[in-house]
Design an enzyme around this catalytic site. Structure first.
Site, mmCIF file in Angstrom:
data_model
loop_
_atom_site.group_PDB
_atom_site.id
_atom_site.type_symbol
_atom_site.label_atom_id
_atom_site.label_comp_id
_atom_site.label_asym_id
_atom_site.label_seq_id
_atom_site.Cartn_x
_atom_site.Cartn_y
_atom_site.Cartn_z
ATOM 1 N N CYS A 64 -66.361 19.949 4.992
ATOM 2 C CA CYS A 64 -67.281 20.305 6.076
ATOM 3 C C CYS A 64 -66.944 19.574 7.370
ATOM 4 O O CYS A 64 -66.443 18.458 7.359
ATOM 5 C CB CYS A 64 -68.724 19.951 5.753
ATOM 6 S SG CYS A 64 -69.409 20.916 4.463
ATOM 7 N N LYS B 214 -59.155 17.277 2.991
ATOM 8 C CA LYS B 214 -58.462 16.099 3.513
ATOM 9 C C LYS B 214 -59.312 14.856 3.363
ATOM 10 O O LYS B 214 -58.818 13.769 3.104
ATOM 11 C CB LYS B 214 -58.114 16.297 4.997
ATOM 12 C CG LYS B 214 -57.327 15.150 5.606
ATOM 13 C CD LYS B 214 -55.969 15.020 4.969
ATOM 14 C CE LYS B 214 -55.150 13.896 5.531
ATOM 15 N NZ LYS B 214 -53.948 13.644 4.700
HETATM 16 C C1 BG6 Z 1 -58.648 13.412 -1.053
HETATM 17 C C2 BG6 Z 1 -57.418 13.798 -0.268
HETATM 18 O O1 BG6 Z 1 -59.614 14.375 -0.915
HETATM 19 O O2 BG6 Z 1 -59.130 12.167 -0.599
HETATM 20 C C3 BG6 Z 1 -56.354 12.803 -0.622
HETATM 21 O O3 BG6 Z 1 -57.016 15.116 -0.607
HETATM 22 C C4 BG6 Z 1 -56.838 11.406 -0.255
HETATM 23 O O4 BG6 Z 1 -55.144 13.110 0.073
HETATM 24 C C5 BG6 Z 1 -58.212 11.108 -0.874
HETATM 25 O O5 BG6 Z 1 -55.930 10.465 -0.765
HETATM 26 C C6 BG6 Z 1 -58.789 9.850 -0.232
HETATM 27 O O6 BG6 Z 1 -58.965 10.115 1.139
HETATM 28 P P1 BG6 Z 1 -58.839 8.902 2.188
HETATM 29 O O7 BG6 Z 1 -59.186 9.525 3.511
HETATM 30 O O8 BG6 Z 1 -59.842 7.859 1.748
HETATM 31 O O9 BG6 Z 1 -57.447 8.412 2.123
#
Ligand code: BG6
Length: 587
Positions: free
Chosen positions: A2, A582
């Site tokens: 979102c 992401k």
């Molecule tokens: C996931 C992403 O949803 O969240 C991964 O697809 C990421 O790529 C993980 O490693 C943790 O996110 P962040 O922003 O804490 O690195």
């Protein structure tokens, strides 16, 4: 997961908001919508990818809100897409988060004869505000009263027919960008990067109003006005384009040498206090989710191996058994691309309340994790748009290695190793034949259904990350096996033609790994090895330079490229794989 966006100013709101939503696409969504004021509030909601505003395009306006929805409560449909309108059409609302007590609130409101069109938790918020409005004169006060009854991590944004923006935050991120009389609300600073120089990061428990070109900040609980402190936002490279690459993923892998140099460019003095705290802490933990969780584990490896600190790696979504062990003498280190991962934030908030010192290594500017940390470090890797994290993972583990070398008093050696690593990565990535060789292997592997990975010691987290990349990008099943564990269970799966990727360095674990290779070969497996020295048991060999202590970091590059070319070969949406986002800002 979102995205919310709001704008008020002199430009055409529908276009500005559409551009903002496109810059939030990487957060993951399956429907989207925009609401603007043109005499009355007009709403345009769509399922699927953000396209042009199309036939039902919105009239010109100078104020509006937008939302990208990743369905949690209620299926993917236009009805369920945000923004939702109040019954009297006086205001439109969008939410990023989950109202954990929405069913209970919905029952209470139904008894008060409120009707519901959608099956979303968001619509409950609107009806709750309408109910509060009966007793309160001002919408802002009704929003405040309603927000206090919500449980869970929510951030809401509201557009009113009398040209106000109101937003309230508890959990999911909310930032405000200012440029003269132009005001932007958003889930992240990247989405309005080109238009503003100053931003305000709204904290949990705060509500902000934009009206007549002014913003006013309030504490939700007390209703008190709060001072507005604007930060200068310096964007590494706010332009977000592929720069000639087919996908962001390839561009971001090729940027790996750059991010290693960014680690080297940090002034060692910034680490002094942090290192002192690592050394004196009773317990040191690292924590992350997904790829960042694996990076957390590799950082722990380096701190144990080179820093001689007994660090425990935690997975953000499964840490309850540690809560009672946390004390004010402990330190917790969180690598994170977005700095907004809900699983991890929840643990950090609990740890912080117990007096645990928090350190974070974050890529996105202005994140919650950075703001709540006692020791704040930024990856400065530039925007990472592909949902599959690559360059930021590399940055995180290189940073962990550097920290471990500073702790052991070998900062110079550590810096020299990383310098050599960056150079070797640059060479490797520049050699077209390396890409061709990997593309060929990717074509073969794309036809298989179960792919196994073997590794040990410094490469164990590397094969775990290789597993994650293959699963994320190819939707194929991959399984990382600790080399020493093969004989205890996974060996039963080894038979003719089974593909096994082996990652091996010239290190203490080499012989064990080669022994495991013999075992799988004896049962007919096909072995694809990544390393700096060829062994006759390898059926295929991706050769990389031997970069000594940083060998594992070099090894991740061919694995990331392999995952990229497999996803590409399969025709999958490389930069936005199905079902994942992401940044997962809800639990
Ligand atoms: C996931 C992403 O949803 O969240 C991964 O697809 C990421 O790529 C993980 O490693 C943790 O996110 P962040 O922003 O804490 O690195």
């Amino acid at each position: 997961m979102c995205g919310i966006f709001g704008y008020v100013g002199s430009k055409n709101a529908p276009e500005i908001i559409l551009e903002g939503l496109k810059r939030l696409e990487y957060r993951g969504y399956d429907s989207w919508g925009i609401a603007v004021v043109a005499d009355e509030i007009k709403v345009n909601k769509k399922v699927g990818a953000i396209g042009d505003l199309g036939a039902a395009s919105l009239p010109g306006s100078t104020i509006g809100i937008g939302h990208t929805r990743w369905a949690t409560h209620g299926g993917v449909s236009e009805t369920n897409a945000h923004p939702h309108l109040s019954s009297d059409k006086f205001f439109a609302l969008a939410q990023n988060g989950i109202v954990e007590n929405y069913l209970e609130l919905k029952e209470i409101l139904k008894k008060k004869k409120y009707k519901f069109e959608s099956s979303t938790d968001t619509e409950v918020i609107i009806r709750l505000i309408e109910n509060k409005l009966l007793d309160l004169s001002h919408l802002k006060e009704a929003v405040r009263a309603a927000f206090l009854e919500l449980e869970g991590r929510n951030t809401i944004i509201i557009l009113t027919a009398d040209n106000q923006l109101i937003a309230a935050r508890n959990g999911s991120p909310l930032v405000v960008g200012i440029s003269g009389k132009e005001i932007f609300f958003s889930s992240d600073t990247l989405s309005f990067a080109p238009f503003v120089k100053k931003a305000l990061v709204v904290d949990n428990g705060q509500l902000i109003v934009a009206s007549n070109g002014q913003i006013t900040l309030f504490d939700i609980k007390s209703g008190q006005k709060l001072p507005v402190v604007l930060d200068n936002i310096d964007f590494e490279s706010s332009k977000v384009d592929k720069e000639g690459y087919e996908h962001f993923m390839l561009k971001e892998i090729v940027e790996s040498p750059y991010v290693i140099n960014q680690v080297l460019n940090q002034d060692p003095k910034v680490y002094e206090d942090f290192i002192r705290n690592i050394k004196k802490a009773k317990n040191v933990y690292t924590i992350g989710s997904g790829t960042a969780g694996i990076a957390a584990s590799q950082i722990a490896f380096y701190l144990r191996e080179f820093g001689k600190i007994a660090v425990v790696p935690l997975i953000g979504a499964d840490t309850n058994d540690y809560f009672d062990l946390l004390t004010r003498d402990d330190l917790m280190i969180a690598p994170s691309q977005s700095g907004e991962t809900a699983d991890v934030l929840e643990v950090l908030e609990i740890a912080k309340k117990k007096g645990v010192k928090i350190a974070s290594y974050v890529n996105m500017p202005g994140s919650t994790m950075t703001r709540m940390s006692d020791f704040k470090f930024m990856a400065k890797a530039g925007p990472e748009i592909c949902v599959m994290s690559t360059k930021v993972f590399t940055s995180q583990i290189a940073w962990g290695y550097m920290i471990s070398k500073i702790i052991s008093g070998q900062e110079k050696e550590g810096a020299a190793s990383l310098k050599k690593l960056a150079g070797e990565m640059e060479i490797y990535l520049d050699i077209k034949n390396n890409h061709e060789q990997i593309k060929k292997l990717a074509k073969k592997l794309a036809k298989t259904k179960d792919i196994f990975l073997l590794g040990k010691y410094q490469n164990f987290n590397i094969i775990r990350e290789g597993m994650v990349k293959i699963i994320e990008g190819s939707y194929l099943h991959a399984h990382a096996i600790p080399a020493g564990d093969l004989k205890h269970y996974a060996i039963t799966l080894m038979e003719k033609g089974v593909p096994v990727i082996v990652v091996v360095s010239e290190d203490v674990a080499k012989d064990d790994v080669l022994n495991a290779v013999n075992q799988v070969k004896a049962r007919g497996a096909q072995v694809l090895a990544i390393g700096s020295k060829k062994h006759e048991q390898f059926d295929y060999f991706l050769e990389v330079a031997d970069t000594g202590e940083t060998s594992a970091i070099m090894n991740i590059i061919p694995l990331q490229l392999l995952a990229y070319y497999m996803a590409f070969e399969l025709g999958n949406n490389v930069d936005k794989p199905r079902n994942i986002a992401k940044s997962v800002t809800v639990k």
